[in-house]
Design a protein around this motif. Sequence first.
Motif, short mmCIF file in Angstrom:
data_model
loop_
_atom_site.label_atom_id
_atom_site.label_comp_id
_atom_site.label_asym_id
_atom_site.label_seq_id
_atom_site.Cartn_x
_atom_site.Cartn_y
_atom_site.Cartn_z
N GLN A 63 0.83 -1.21 0.00
CA GLN A 63 0.00 0.00 0.00
C GLN A 63 0.87 1.26 0.00
N ASN B 160 -14.69 -5.29 -4.81
CA ASN B 160 -14.97 -5.56 -3.40
C ASN B 160 -13.81 -6.36 -2.84
N PRO B 161 -13.29 -5.99 -1.67
CA PRO B 161 -12.16 -6.76 -1.11
C PRO B 161 -12.49 -8.22 -0.86
N SER C 95 -8.33 -0.76 -10.32
CA SER C 95 -8.39 -1.82 -9.32
C SER C 95 -8.55 -3.19 -9.96
N ASN D 83 -7.70 -2.82 -4.47
CA ASN D 83 -8.13 -2.81 -3.07
C ASN D 83 -7.35 -3.85 -2.27
N SER D 84 -7.52 -3.81 -0.96
CA SER D 84 -6.72 -4.65 -0.07
C SER D 84 -6.96 -6.14 -0.32
N GLY D 85 -8.21 -6.51 -0.64
CA GLY D 85 -8.48 -7.93 -0.91
C GLY D 85 -7.76 -8.42 -2.15
N GLN E 60 -4.05 -8.92 -1.37
CA GLN E 60 -3.78 -10.16 -0.66
C GLN E 60 -3.83 -11.36 -1.60
#
Length: 337
Positions: A171, A246-247, A282, A316-318, A321
């Motif tokens: 990030q 969506n994460p 994204s 996004n964070s999802g 990962q």
Amino acid sequence: MGLPQPRLPPPALPTGPAVVGCRPELRGQSRPLLSATGLCHFATLVLALLVLLEPLGQVDTRKTVKAWCEVHPRACYSVFFLMPPPPQVGVGRPLSQALRFRGQGSQKQHQVCRDRRLETSSTNCPPEKTTAWVRLPHRMDSVQKQDLRRPKIHGAARVAPYQPPTLASLQRLLWAHRAATLTHINEVWPNLFLGDAYAARDKNKLIQLGITHIVNAAAGKFQVDTGVKFYRGMPLEYYGIEADDNPFFDLSVYFLPVARYIRTALSVPQGRVLVHCAMGVSRSATLVLAFLMICENMTLVEAIKVVQAHRDICPNSGFLQQLQVLDNRLGRETGRL
């Protein structure tokens, strides 16, 4: 006018027990003079003895060293080389003759040792290369210098293994290199474009860029609803994915199919691919990163830097990962981890 001085008779020697036994020729000399004369004669004799014994001492030394070298042949070459030249090598002879004499001596010593090895099956004899080094000592020095210049493989610093990045570091990397402006479409890899919904609907721009394949990561009725019907009559192929930004959405199931589709499209002559979503930062960016990691053998950090050099992205964070999991799996398969 001076008058001649009368000659006086020599003084009479004292008589008595002090002069009994004295030699007549030494009666007129004093005791200090006698002591100095005796010391001079003694020093002369000592110097003469040293001059006479010096060749004998050299002969004895050579015999001792030769006997010791017969017991320890490998350690005697430096001793032979440092010993002074024999009497037959005079001062007037050139250095080449002296080196030739020493080489002949070492050859004789090696021949004797080799004969003894054949007789007693001994392995203490020096090899032929050692004799050559004794014959030409400067070659040994050059070899040693070359060894010092060689890289030390065991002492070299090892490259640290690849460390997968953390979510926080990814990030920070994404936010630290954000572009000042954001355009609708950018070429982030040769013949691979990343864009938004506006670029996907601009047919004239697509024809101008020569786009032959389109990957829509936001397909669906309530998203970027283009589809095959929208591009009817245009020489391009369409690939749609109904993904949510969506994460918690699992986009990783599309990593490998989309990567294969992009690779096949780029292998076509004059093939040019557009990957887009609603904003082009994204969902579509995640698919492009997965393609670079799978097909171009890049790490996640390398892929992010390559894309960021041409377009501002922010998965996004999802999705980050899920890309981390892909990075770890590829690292294990390729031996990077």
